[in-house]
Design a protein around this motif. Structure first.
Motif, mmCIF file in Angstrom:
data_model
loop_
_atom_site.group_PDB
_atom_site.id
_atom_site.type_symbol
_atom_site.label_atom_id
_atom_site.label_comp_id
_atom_site.label_asym_id
_atom_site.label_seq_id
_atom_site.Cartn_x
_atom_site.Cartn_y
_atom_site.Cartn_z
ATOM 1 N N PHE A 263 0.909 -1.295 -0.104
ATOM 2 C CA PHE A 263 0.120 -0.104 0.122
ATOM 3 C C PHE A 263 0.957 1.337 -0.089
ATOM 4 C CE2 PHE A 263 -3.814 -2.732 1.003
ATOM 5 C CZ PHE A 263 -4.566 -1.926 0.002
ATOM 6 N N PHE A 264 2.149 1.067 0.595
ATOM 7 C CA PHE A 264 3.143 2.311 0.338
ATOM 8 C C PHE A 264 3.315 2.443 -1.245
ATOM 9 C CE2 PHE A 264 7.376 3.791 -0.240
ATOM 10 C CZ PHE A 264 7.336 5.017 0.344
ATOM 11 N N ALA A 265 3.800 1.575 -1.819
ATOM 12 C CA ALA A 265 4.046 1.625 -3.069
ATOM 13 C C ALA A 265 2.698 2.156 -4.043
ATOM 14 C CB ALA A 265 4.579 0.431 -3.810
ATOM 15 N N LEU A 266 1.586 1.372 -3.722
ATOM 16 C CA LEU A 266 0.456 1.449 -4.630
ATOM 17 C C LEU A 266 0.007 3.046 -4.266
ATOM 18 C CD1 LEU A 266 -1.650 0.741 -6.544
ATOM 19 C CD2 LEU A 266 -2.968 -0.296 -4.354
ATOM 20 N N THR A 267 0.153 3.761 -3.299
ATOM 21 C CA THR A 267 -0.310 5.121 -2.732
ATOM 22 C C THR A 267 0.470 6.159 -3.656
ATOM 23 O OG1 THR A 267 -1.176 4.371 -0.518
ATOM 24 C CG2 THR A 267 -0.665 6.704 -0.963
ATOM 25 N N LEU A 268 1.740 5.635 -3.394
ATOM 26 C CA LEU A 268 2.706 6.738 -4.283
ATOM 27 C C LEU A 268 2.011 6.800 -5.781
ATOM 28 C CD1 LEU A 268 6.387 5.852 -3.254
ATOM 29 C CD2 LEU A 268 5.142 7.996 -2.755
ATOM 30 N N PHE A 269 2.005 5.477 -6.358
ATOM 31 C CA PHE A 269 1.568 5.617 -7.670
ATOM 32 C C PHE A 269 0.370 6.149 -7.886
ATOM 33 C CE2 PHE A 269 -0.586 3.305 -11.229
ATOM 34 C CZ PHE A 269 0.261 3.514 -12.236
ATOM 35 N N GLN A 270 -0.778 5.783 -7.179
ATOM 36 C CA GLN A 270 -2.154 6.442 -7.252
ATOM 37 C C GLN A 270 -2.066 8.190 -6.966
ATOM 38 O OE1 GLN A 270 -4.584 4.090 -4.565
ATOM 39 N NE2 GLN A 270 -5.432 3.127 -6.289
ATOM 40 N N THR A 271 -1.453 8.640 -6.192
ATOM 41 C CA THR A 271 -1.289 9.901 -5.819
ATOM 42 C C THR A 271 -0.595 10.812 -6.990
ATOM 43 O OG1 THR A 271 -1.091 9.306 -3.529
ATOM 44 C CG2 THR A 271 -0.455 11.724 -4.221
ATOM 45 N N THR A 425 9.982 -0.849 -3.654
ATOM 46 C CA THR A 425 9.273 -1.111 -2.423
ATOM 47 C C THR A 425 8.371 -2.154 -2.799
ATOM 48 O OG1 THR A 425 7.684 0.793 -2.662
ATOM 49 C CG2 THR A 425 9.419 1.039 -1.126
ATOM 50 N N CYS A 426 7.730 -2.458 -4.061
ATOM 51 C CA CYS A 426 6.735 -3.331 -4.285
ATOM 52 C C CYS A 426 7.445 -4.752 -4.704
ATOM 53 C CB CYS A 426 5.999 -2.923 -5.553
ATOM 54 S SG CYS A 426 4.427 -3.875 -6.013
#
Length: 455
Positions: A263-271, A425-426
Motif C-alpha cells: 500500500f505504500f507503493a500503490l499510494t505513491l503511484f495513485q497519488t 518497495t513493491c
C-alpha cells in the motif's frame, strides 16, 4: 449458525456499498493533492486551483504542510480503526453488530467529502490550513466508522471458502468501478464550468459524486437485515486487547508485513497518477477517466480467471505474481515519455495486478479470521480487518509524506522518482509475502470444521 441462506445475489447487494465508499475515497485520494498542490498549465488550467488558499512552502526540511496533514489524517484513521472495530465487535444493537454503523454514518461521510473542497477557502491561509486539517480528520473518522464494520461483514457473509472468494471478487469489482468514476471528476467539472465557473465546477462535480456515493452506501445498509443472516455474539475482548491478540497471530503478521509495503507503493503511484499523465506524458487531465476505464475494463475481464485460478493454484502464488506485475508497471511509469500511448501502455499492463490484488488479499484476511473464529470460538472479524487497515494506512501515511516531499520541486524528475521508489518497495513486498503459509491456514480451517461437525 446462519438463519437464512447467503446467496451471491445478497453478496452483490452488499458490494454496492463498496462502490459508494470507494468513490468518496477516490475523489479525496486521487484529486486533493492535484487540486491543492499542483501547478496550472495551458493544457490543464485547473491543476492547483485551490493551492493559493493553503500553505505551500516546506515547513520542515522538504516536508510540506499539506503532506503532513494528509499523513496525520491517515495515522488518525489507522488509530481509530481498532477502536471502531472493538466497538463494532462488542456491540449488540437491534440491527446487528455492523449495519447500524453503516446506516448512521453514510450521509455525514458524503457531506464531509464535499466540505473538503468547499470550506477551506476563506481569505486567511492560516484559517484554511486549520479547517482543512479538521475536515480531513472528520472525513477519515467517518470513513472508518463505515468501512470497519463493512469489512467485518466480508468474513461473516463469506461463510464458505467459495463465498469468501466470491464476495472478495464482487467488492473488488465495485471498488474499482468507484475508483474509476472518481477519475471522471475533471470531465464532469469541465461540463459544468459554463454554469458554475472554474472553481465552482470542481466543487459541484464533487457534490454530484458524493450524492451518488451516499445512495450506494445506503442501499446495503437498509436492504440487508444482518440478524437474518448472521447469528453473531458480541465479543467480550476490549479493543486494545483484541488488537494485540490479532497481531499475535504469526500468519496474520506475515500477511501484514507485505501489505504495508504494497500500500505504500500503490499510494505513491495513485497519488502521482494525475501528475504522471499531465507532467510526464503531457496529456490533458480529462484523459484520466478514459485510461482508468480501459484499465478497469480489462481488469474486470480477468476477474473470472482470478476467481477460478485462486482455489486451484492458491491465492499466495497469484498475489506474489501481482506484486511483480505491479513492480513492472511502476518501472514503465518511471521511464515513460510524452504522448497518450504511454498512458494506454500503463493502463493495460496494470490491469493484471489490479485484478489479482483487488480480490485476493481481502480473502486472505477472511481466511485468517475464520481460522481464528473456529480455533477460539470468538468472532473478532472486525478487528482482523481493522488491524489490516491499521497497518496499511500507516504505509499510506508514509507514502503521502514521501510523495509531497519528493515532488516539492514539481519537476518531471521528482515525479519519476516516486515511481522508482514504488517499483523497489513493491519488489520488497513480494519477497515478504513469500513467508505467508496459506496451505497451513486452509488445512486448519478444514480440520477444525470437521472436528466441530463430528462433535
Amino acid at each position: 449458525m446462519n438463519k437464512k441462506q447467503i446467496t451471491n445475489g445478497l453478496l452483490w447487494i452488499f458490494a454496492i456499498g463498496q462502490f459508494g465508499w470507494s468513490l468518496l475515497s477516490g475523489v479525496v485520494s486521487n484529486w486533493m493533492v492535484y487540486y491543492y498542490t499542483g501547478s496550472p498549465s495551458a493544457t490543464n488550467p485547473n491543476t492547483g486551483i485551490f493551492a493559493t488558499g493553503i500553505t505551500q512552502v516546506p515547513i520542515l526540511f522538504k516536508l510540506t504542510l499539506f503532506g503532513l496533514v494528509l499523513a496525520v489524517g491517515r495515522i488518525f484513521d489507522a488509530i481509530t480503526d481498532p477502536l471502531i472495530a472493538g466497538w463494532s465487535d462488542g456491540s449488540n444493537y437491534r440491527g446487528g453488530r455492523r449495519i447500524p454503523f453503516m446506516r448512521t454514518v453514510a450521509i455525514p461521510f458524503a457531506i464531509a467529502t464535499i466540505g473538503l473542497f468547499v470550506l477551506p477557502q476563506t481569505g486567511s491561509v492560516v484559517v484554511n490550513d486549520v479547517v482543512l486539517f479538521a475536515l480531513l480528520m472528520v472525513f477519515y473518522l467517518f470513513m472508518t466508522i463505515f468501512c470497519t464494520p463493512y469489512n467485518a461483514l466480508i468474513a461473516e457473509l463469506g461463510d464458505t471458502q467459495e463465498h469468501r472468494i466470491n464476495v472478495s471478487t464482487y467488492i473488488s469489482f465495485t471498488f474499482i468501478v468507484g475508483q474509476s468514476i472518481s477519475f471522471m471528476l475533471p470531465n464532469v467539472a469541465s461540463m459544468l464550468e459554463g454554469v458554475a465557473g472554474q472553481a465552482g465546477s470542481v466543487r459541484l462535480a464533487v457534490a454530484i459524486m458524493a450524492t451518488i456515493a451516499c445512495i450506494a452506501m445506503l442501499i446495503p445498509s437498509f436492504y440487508i437485515k444482518e440478524r437474518d443472516y448472521i447469528d453473531s455474539k458480541p465479543s467480550q475482548t476490549k479493543a486494545f486487547s483484541s488488537l494485540l491478540k490479532t497481531f499475535s497471530n504469526g500468519q496474520f503478521r506475515r500477511f501484514v508485513y507485505s501489505d504495508v509495503i504494497y500500500f505504500f507503493a500503490l499510494t505513491l503511484f495513485q497519488t502521482g497518477l494525475a501528475f504522471y499523465e499531465t507532467q510526464l506524458m503531457e496529456i490533458e487531465d480529462t484523459w484520466t477517466f478514459a485510461l482508468t476505464a480501459t484499465m478497469t475494463f480489462i481488469s474486470v475481464l480477468l476477474y473470472p480467471v482470478v476467481n477460478k485460478l485462486a482455489p486451484k493454484v492458491g491465492k499466495k502464488r497469484l498475489i506474489v505474481t501481482g506484486f511483480f506485475a505491479y513492480s513492472f508497471v511502476f518501472l514503465i511509469t518511471s521511464l515513460c515519455g510524452k504522448g497518450l500511448a504511454w498512458g494506454f501502455i500503463i493502463a493495460i499492463t496494470a490491469a493484471i495486478p489490479m485484478a489479482i490484488l483487488g480480490i485476493l488479499p481481502q480473502a486472505c484476511v477472511a481466511d485468517v479470521a475464520e481460522w481464528n473464529r473456529l480455533e477460539t470460538g470468538e468472532d473478532r472479524s472486525g478487528m482482523f480487518f481493522a488491524a489490516r487497515t491499521f497497518a496499511f494506512k500507516m504505509g499510506q501515511a508514509i507514502a503521502m509524506v514521501v510523495f509531497t516531499s519528493v515532488t516539492v520541486a514539481k519537476t518531471a524528475a521528482s515525479y519519476r522518482m516516486t515511481a522508482v521508489i514504488a517499483t523497489v518497495t513493491c519488489l520488497v513486498g513480494a519477497t515478504l509475502f513469500l513467508m505467508y503459509n496459506e496451505k497451513m491456514i486452509l488445512g486448519k480451517i478444514d480440520e477444525l470444521k470437521k472436528t466441530k461437525k463430528a462433535a
